[in-house]
Design a protein around this motif. Structure first.
Motif, mmCIF file in Angstrom:
data_model
loop_
_atom_site.group_PDB
_atom_site.id
_atom_site.type_symbol
_atom_site.label_atom_id
_atom_site.label_comp_id
_atom_site.label_asym_id
_atom_site.label_seq_id
_atom_site.Cartn_x
_atom_site.Cartn_y
_atom_site.Cartn_z
ATOM 1 N N LEU A 53 0.828 -1.216 0.000
ATOM 2 C CA LEU A 53 0.000 0.000 0.000
ATOM 3 C C LEU A 53 0.858 1.261 0.000
ATOM 4 N N ASN A 71 -9.738 4.085 -9.067
ATOM 5 C CA ASN A 71 -9.214 2.825 -8.528
ATOM 6 C C ASN A 71 -8.048 2.251 -9.328
ATOM 7 N N GLN A 133 -27.834 4.111 -1.681
ATOM 8 C CA GLN A 133 -26.967 4.495 -2.803
ATOM 9 C C GLN A 133 -27.765 5.283 -3.844
ATOM 10 N N TRP A 221 -18.183 3.878 -7.338
ATOM 11 C CA TRP A 221 -18.900 4.219 -6.092
ATOM 12 C C TRP A 221 -19.975 3.182 -5.807
ATOM 13 N N GLY A 224 -18.374 -0.049 -4.889
ATOM 14 C CA GLY A 224 -17.775 0.169 -3.566
ATOM 15 C C GLY A 224 -18.829 0.136 -2.481
ATOM 16 N N ALA A 232 -21.391 -5.659 5.382
ATOM 17 C CA ALA A 232 -21.014 -5.120 6.692
ATOM 18 C C ALA A 232 -22.216 -5.076 7.637
ATOM 19 N N ASN A 274 -8.290 -6.553 -2.922
ATOM 20 C CA ASN A 274 -8.101 -5.623 -4.045
ATOM 21 C C ASN A 274 -6.799 -5.988 -4.761
ATOM 22 N N TRP A 299 -7.628 -8.444 2.589
ATOM 23 C CA TRP A 299 -7.918 -7.599 3.755
ATOM 24 C C TRP A 299 -8.366 -8.429 4.951
ATOM 25 N N ILE A 331 -2.377 5.833 -0.776
ATOM 26 C CA ILE A 331 -3.056 6.779 -1.674
ATOM 27 C C ILE A 331 -4.437 6.301 -2.126
ATOM 28 N N HIS A 332 -4.684 5.002 -2.087
ATOM 29 C CA HIS A 332 -5.993 4.491 -2.527
ATOM 30 C C HIS A 332 -6.948 4.258 -1.356
ATOM 31 N N GLY A 336 -14.676 6.734 0.183
ATOM 32 C CA GLY A 336 -16.077 6.621 0.615
ATOM 33 C C GLY A 336 -16.212 6.249 2.087
ATOM 34 N N LEU A 339 -18.749 8.122 4.201
ATOM 35 C CA LEU A 339 -20.117 7.728 3.857
ATOM 36 C C LEU A 339 -20.424 6.348 4.443
#
Ligand code: HEM
Length: 394
Positions: A53, A71, A133, A221, A224, A232, A274, A299, A331-332, A336, A339
């Motif tokens: 990363l 992305n 969304q 978006w 994502g 979640a 990712n 992750w 940087i990535h 979001g 939100l």
């Protein structure tokens, strides 16, 4: 000549799909840098993810020929687009959006009254993610079902590695946005009325964003948001159903919700992985990886790495959250995240406020979602609702 490379694991094998989280934990300890034909080199250790990363020069995000804003971009181009999208998730924008999210979540919980033995994914998590969304993008309610079906097709095509279907799915999304752009342009609706109208008036590299870029931004978006938020919500609801002491504590101390949600999602990541691609030969975890190789950042495994999180499989509200890679790093890092954090706090709060109890259903275990999704496919839960106040007639 045989070009077949030996695989260290198969991410789609029945054994992995049965319990992805346990399988990733096992890989992190047994083979932390592992090759598979599906994903290339999967990295499972926290330390290895952080290294990648923080080095976007060696580990590029330009993983495909298709445009992916931001992305799939590297510096300096990545920064030009990233600056443009961040304000859409700024604190004042989130504050302004929160009341709509709240009433949408409360309405959805009310709609569950009287539904014994509910599948929380179907009844709450998926509809919440899709509706929120649509409101965020300023899209009509008639888009709920197409968007839900679109996200499902997207997962199925990724699972099957069906390139033809993926192209068709990308075209379908482009069709939705192109129609909206035509409407906006036709009626001269520009400026900040809604997200699409506002993107039309954005400048990049000294010119307005073109349709292809707007479509890509909105697709990223939407991808994502929809699946990760639904996953979640399910993960947190299931955890609270299984851990009644925490559920009770959060009912009386809603201020503890944001940290609790983040720690539950460290324990059970809603997003699997990712991608990156190496720009030069590297050595990671004792394995030699050539230039041009695919890298997959896992992750779920990294956030359960005992080298970084003591007692990694336990919920601990007093952890230093800075090592949690839920929203990535570098940087990535997820733009979001503000939100997502607001949506999750509001969704869980609505579930707690609108119910008297959330419990598992004996004999009906949840079923796990499988690659490329995480969390649950189905989540049977029993919700009890507070009895309505008794009105005494005089
Ligand atoms: C629980 C929900 C979410 C989780 C766990 C999550 C997680 C992540 C992670 C780990 C990354 C880093 C990817 C990488 O390094 O390659 C990321 C990037 C990104 N996320 Fe999220 N995300 C969530 C919600 C959202 C939402 C709601 C949006 C937008 C509406 C969003 C939009 C993006 C975008 C555009 C990127 C790429 C940023 C860049 O390349 O600079 N995500 N997300």
């Amino acid at each position: 000549m045989n070009n077949m490379r030996s695989q260290d694991w198969d991410p789609k094998s029945a054994a992995v799909l049965r319990d992805q989280r346990a399988a990733f934990d096992e890989m992190r300890e047994r083979c932390p840098v592992a090759y598979s034909d599906l994903l290339g080199w999967s990295l499972f250790r926290h330390e290895d993810l952080v290294r990648v990363l923080n080095d976007p020069v060696t580990f590029s995000s330009v993983v495909s020929r298709n445009l992916s804003v931001p992305n799939g971009m590297d510096p300096p181009e990545h920064g030009q687009y990233r600056r443009l999208i961040e304000p859409y998730f700024a604190p004042h924008a989130m504050q302004a959006f929160e009341p709509q999210c709240r009433s949408l979540a409360a309405d959805l919980v009310r709609s569950l009254h009287g539904r014994a033995g509910l599948d929380l994914m179907e009844g709450f998590a998926h509809p919440f993610a899709v509706r929120v969304q649509c409101v965020f993008l300023g899209w009509p309610a008639s888009m709920h079902e197409p968007l839900r079906a679109w996200a499902q097709k997207n997962h199925a095509a990724t699972f099957a590695q069906d390139r033809t279907a993926m192209v068709e799915i990308a075209r379908e999304f482009a069709g939705y946005v192109t129609e909206l752009l035509q409407v906006r342009r036709g009626t001269g609706v520009q400026g900040s009325q809604d997200v699409v109208g506002s993107l039309i008036s954005q400048q990049v590299k000294g010119r307005p964003l073109n349709d292809e870029e707007i479509i890509s931004i909105l697709r990223n978006w939407t991808v994502g948001e929809i699946s990760t938020i639904a996953a979640a919500v399910g993960v947190v609801a299931q955890y609270l159903a299984e851990h009644t002491a925490l559920q009770q504590q959060l009912r009386t101390q809603p201020g503890a919700l944001p940290d609790a949600i983040e720690e539950v999602l460290r324990l059970f990541g809603p997003l699997l992985a990712n991608r990156r691609v190496t720009t030069r030969a590297v050595e990671i975890g004792g394995r030699s990886i050539a230039a041009g190789e695919r890298i997959s950042l896992n992750w779920v495994a990294a956030n359960r790495d005992g080298r970084v999180f003591s007692d990694p499989q336990s919920f601990r509200s007093d952890r230093d959250a800075s090592a949690n890679l839920l929203y990535g790093a570098g940087i990535h890092v997820c733009p979001g995240a503000p939100l997502a954090r607001m949506e999750l706090r509001v969704a869980v709060q609505a579930l707690l406020d609108g119910t008297a109890g959330i419990e598992p259903i004996a004999g009906r275990a949840p079923t796990s979602a499988v690659y490329p999704a995480s969390g649950f496919a189905t989540l049977p839960l029993h919700l009890t609702f507070p009895s309505p106040p008794v009105v005494h007639q005089r």
